[in-house]
Design an enzyme around this catalytic site. Structure first.
Site, PDB file in Angstrom:
ATOM      1  N   ARG A 190       0.857  -1.173   0.000  1.00  0.00           N
ATOM      2  CA  ARG A 190       0.000   0.000   0.000  1.00  0.00           C
ATOM      3  C   ARG A 190       0.900   1.233   0.000  1.00  0.00           C
ATOM      4  O   ARG A 190       2.115   1.133   0.127  1.00  0.00           O
ATOM      5  CB  ARG A 190      -0.952  -0.023   1.206  1.00  0.00           C
ATOM      6  CG  ARG A 190      -0.267  -0.547   2.466  1.00  0.00           C
ATOM      7  CD  ARG A 190      -0.767   0.075   3.688  1.00  0.00           C
ATOM      8  NE  ARG A 190      -0.570   1.504   3.667  1.00  0.00           N
ATOM      9  CZ  ARG A 190       0.585   2.111   3.904  1.00  0.00           C
ATOM     10  NH1 ARG A 190       1.700   1.436   4.157  1.00  0.00           N
ATOM     11  NH2 ARG A 190       0.657   3.435   3.865  1.00  0.00           N
ATOM     12  N   GLY A 191       0.247   2.405  -0.138  1.00  0.00           N
ATOM     13  CA  GLY A 191       1.032   3.628  -0.297  1.00  0.00           C
ATOM     14  C   GLY A 191       1.246   3.855  -1.786  1.00  0.00           C
ATOM     15  O   GLY A 191       1.617   2.928  -2.515  1.00  0.00           O
ATOM     16  N   ALA A 192       1.021   5.099  -2.212  1.00  0.00           N
ATOM     17  CA  ALA A 192       0.984   5.381  -3.650  1.00  0.00           C
ATOM     18  C   ALA A 192       2.244   4.914  -4.408  1.00  0.00           C
ATOM     19  O   ALA A 192       2.126   4.190  -5.411  1.00  0.00           O
ATOM     20  CB  ALA A 192       0.733   6.876  -3.859  1.00  0.00           C
ATOM     21  N   GLN A 206      -2.818   2.909   9.787  1.00  0.00           N
ATOM     22  CA  GLN A 206      -1.486   2.977   9.177  1.00  0.00           C
ATOM     23  C   GLN A 206      -0.483   3.681  10.091  1.00  0.00           C
ATOM     24  O   GLN A 206       0.724   3.544   9.914  1.00  0.00           O
ATOM     25  CB  GLN A 206      -1.548   3.706   7.819  1.00  0.00           C
ATOM     26  CG  GLN A 206      -2.143   2.894   6.689  1.00  0.00           C
ATOM     27  CD  GLN A 206      -3.623   3.158   6.521  1.00  0.00           C
ATOM     28  OE1 GLN A 206      -4.305   3.520   7.471  1.00  0.00           O
ATOM     29  NE2 GLN A 206      -4.135   2.965   5.320  1.00  0.00           N
ATOM     30  N   ASP A 225      -1.492  10.914  -2.283  1.00  0.00           N
ATOM     31  CA  ASP A 225      -1.794   9.844  -3.246  1.00  0.00           C
ATOM     32  C   ASP A 225      -2.014  10.382  -4.646  1.00  0.00           C
ATOM     33  O   ASP A 225      -1.913   9.640  -5.630  1.00  0.00           O
ATOM     34  CB  ASP A 225      -3.021   9.053  -2.801  1.00  0.00           C
ATOM     35  CG  ASP A 225      -2.666   8.210  -1.593  1.00  0.00           C
ATOM     36  OD1 ASP A 225      -2.690   8.757  -0.471  1.00  0.00           O
ATOM     37  OD2 ASP A 225      -2.332   7.030  -1.779  1.00  0.00           O
ATOM     38  N   ASN A 262      -5.035  12.811  -0.024  1.00  0.00           N
ATOM     39  CA  ASN A 262      -4.276  11.886   0.826  1.00  0.00           C
ATOM     40  C   ASN A 262      -5.263  11.153   1.736  1.00  0.00           C
ATOM     41  O   ASN A 262      -6.478  11.356   1.674  1.00  0.00           O
ATOM     42  CB  ASN A 262      -3.218  12.660   1.628  1.00  0.00           C
ATOM     43  CG  ASN A 262      -2.221  11.749   2.317  1.00  0.00           C
ATOM     44  OD1 ASN A 262      -1.657  10.859   1.691  1.00  0.00           O
ATOM     45  ND2 ASN A 262      -2.015  11.929   3.609  1.00  0.00           N
ATOM     46  N   LYS A 263      -4.742  10.323   2.574  1.00  0.00           N
ATOM     47  CA  LYS A 263      -5.546   9.472   3.467  1.00  0.00           C
ATOM     48  C   LYS A 263      -6.613  10.283   4.197  1.00  0.00           C
ATOM     49  O   LYS A 263      -6.358  11.399   4.641  1.00  0.00           O
ATOM     50  CB  LYS A 263      -4.602   8.786   4.459  1.00  0.00           C
ATOM     51  CG  LYS A 263      -5.234   7.842   5.444  1.00  0.00           C
ATOM     52  CD  LYS A 263      -6.119   6.805   4.820  1.00  0.00           C
ATOM     53  CE  LYS A 263      -5.432   5.968   3.762  1.00  0.00           C
ATOM     54  NZ  LYS A 263      -6.388   5.160   2.952  1.00  0.00           N
TER      55      LYS A 263
HETATM   56  O1  MRU Z   1      -4.624   3.431   1.733  1.00  0.00           O
HETATM   57  P1  MRU Z   1      -3.127   3.555   1.755  1.00  0.00           P
HETATM   58  O2  MRU Z   1      -2.518   3.008   3.005  1.00  0.00           O
HETATM   59  O3  MRU Z   1      -2.506   3.030   0.495  1.00  0.00           O
HETATM   60  O4  MRU Z   1      -2.878   5.117   1.770  1.00  0.00           O
HETATM   61  C1  MRU Z   1      -1.581   5.625   1.891  1.00  0.00           C
HETATM   62  C2  MRU Z   1      -1.535   7.089   2.006  1.00  0.00           C
HETATM   63  O5  MRU Z   1      -2.541   7.755   2.007  1.00  0.00           O
HETATM   64  C3  MRU Z   1      -0.176   7.711   2.034  1.00  0.00           C
HETATM   65  O6  MRU Z   1      -0.170   8.848   2.859  1.00  0.00           O
HETATM   66  C4  MRU Z   1       0.180   8.135   0.612  1.00  0.00           C
HETATM   67  O7  MRU Z   1       0.062   7.043  -0.264  1.00  0.00           O
HETATM   68  C5  MRU Z   1       1.538   8.658   0.513  1.00  0.00           C
HETATM   69  S1  MRU Z   1       2.671   7.315   0.605  1.00  0.00           S
HETATM   70  C6  MRU Z   1       4.250   7.789   0.396  1.00  0.00           C
END
Ligand code: MRU
Length: 367
Positions: free
Chosen positions: A53-55, A203, A243, A253-254
């Site tokens: 996970r994470g962009a 997270q 993201d 973002n989240k």
């Molecule tokens: O749903 P996720 O855990 O994939 O979301 C992650 C986020 O929102 C992060 O803050 C974002 O991807 C930046 S990661 C370097």
């Protein structure tokens, strides 16, 4: 970054077994499990189920997924099918589509016989580039933290609040929002990180696990605590990830990031976003109107996972049986609430001019 003294990345290619291996993040911070990702279904599940996970990490994983598809059948039809199959796994992080588009554009002109090898090489490149981008974000963010530290009494920690996990687990290495923290810590600057829990998937527990592994002092707080801490002068700076960032600097973002930005704005706390360039979506301008927000399974809200006193990983329901849950996974922070964007090329204003100034090549190509 390191786990118990051993350097890990969030994914790596096992050349003996000829397979991608990942840290299965569904079990962290309770258990450290490494799993192979072999079939196309494995790739889709790994992304959708948030094993990765994470962009940026989603993008890198998708590139290895394209390589897998090309190893099976390098035809144009299979390339398009793999693109579509992986693209639908998660809608918000633009890095997914960015990586798939990049792979398809590079592979399409090649003869089919060359595609499998080229696709794997490109996936490795995308992973390596991510590491370097995040390292540079760390250097640029370190300069900001240094400035703040210089205005504080000697030896007092710079207090940084972060939301979600924009750490090394969300990228191939370093993280985006955490990279300045790791660089500052390694440079000897005293730091204290406020880590938002980040319900529903918590997270923040991943961030706490990472920071702990690197020795960075931190405190895990509820999502609702940030505004209170800011009102009491306990936060010097907010750094989050993103993201998808629009060409005018709106940041998706989240879920909950927007509320942190509002609280920061109200309290005069600088709100920075760590932004690798593949996370810029040059095709959209108004983030609230144009970015698709992932709506995830409501069981993520009504239930929570943790470790029992006996050491087992278990999931419990936190709501009355039958209560409906709602689970929008991201929100958009308009550019007016963002103090600046920390990119691999430097720090810029969250504006069309700011982004185009640092990335004239990408801005022009998108026109
Ligand atoms: O749903 P996720 O855990 O994939 O979301 C992650 C986020 O929102 C992060 O803050 C974002 O991807 C930046 S990661 C370097």
């Amino acid at each position: 970054m390191k786990i118990d003294g051993t350097h890990y990345r969030s994914l790596w290619w096992n050349s003996d077994k000829h397979v991608l291996e990942i840290i299965d993040q569904r079990w962290l911070p309770h258990d450290f499990r490494v799993v192979p990702v072999a079939t196309m279904q494995d790739f889709a599940d790994a992304i959708y189920q948030m094993r990765v996970r994470g962009a940026p990490l989603i993008g890198a994983t998708a590139a290895y997924g394209m390589a897998r598809a090309m190893a099976q059948d390098a035809s144009d039809a299979n390339m398009d099918a793999a693109w579509a199959f992986l693209e639908k796994t998660r809608p918000t992080a633009i890095n997914l589509r960015w990586a798939l588009d990049r792979c398809r554009a590079a592979l399409r002109p090649l003869p089919q016989s060359a595609r499998a090898e080229a696709a794997l090489a490109l996936a490795h490149d995308i992973a390596e580039e991510d590491v370097e981008i995040n390292r540079r974000i760390g250097e640029n963010g370190l300069a900001l933290i240094r400035e703040i530290a210089a205005r504080k009494p000697e030896g007092t920690p710079v207090r940084v609040l972060t939301h979600c996990n924009a750490g090394w687990l969300a990228t191939v290495d370093w993280g985006t929002a955490t990279s300045p923290m790791y660089h500052a810590h390694d440079a000897g600057l005293p730091l204290h990180i406020w880590v938002d829990e980040t319900r529903p998937r918590n997270q923040g527990a991943l961030t706490a696990w990472e920071l702990g592994g690197h020795g960075v002092p931190h405190t895990y707080i509820t999502d609702n605590a940030g505004g209170h801490l800011m009102q009491h002068g306990l936060v010097d700076l907010v750094i989050t990830g993103t993201d998808r960032t629009t060409r005018r600097g709106d940041v998706c973002n989240k879920i909950g990031t927007y509320l942190k930005a509002l609280a920061a704005h109200d309290n005069g706390v600088p709100f920075y976003v760590a932004l690798p360039s593949p996370t810029i979506d040059w095709t959209v301008s108004d983030g609230v109107a144009e970015i698709p927000i992932e709506d995830r399974d409501t069981s993520e809200v009504t239930h929570v996972q943790g470790t029992t006193a006996a050491g087992a990983i278990d999931t419990v329901r936190v709501t009355p049986d039958g209560t409906a849950g709602g689970n929008p996974a991201f929100d958009v922070t308009p550019n007016r609430l963002v103090t600046g964007l920390i990119t691999e090329r430097g720090v810029c204003a969250a504006s069309e001019d700011g982004l185009a100034g640092l990335f004239p090549d990408f801005a022009k190509a998108a026109q």
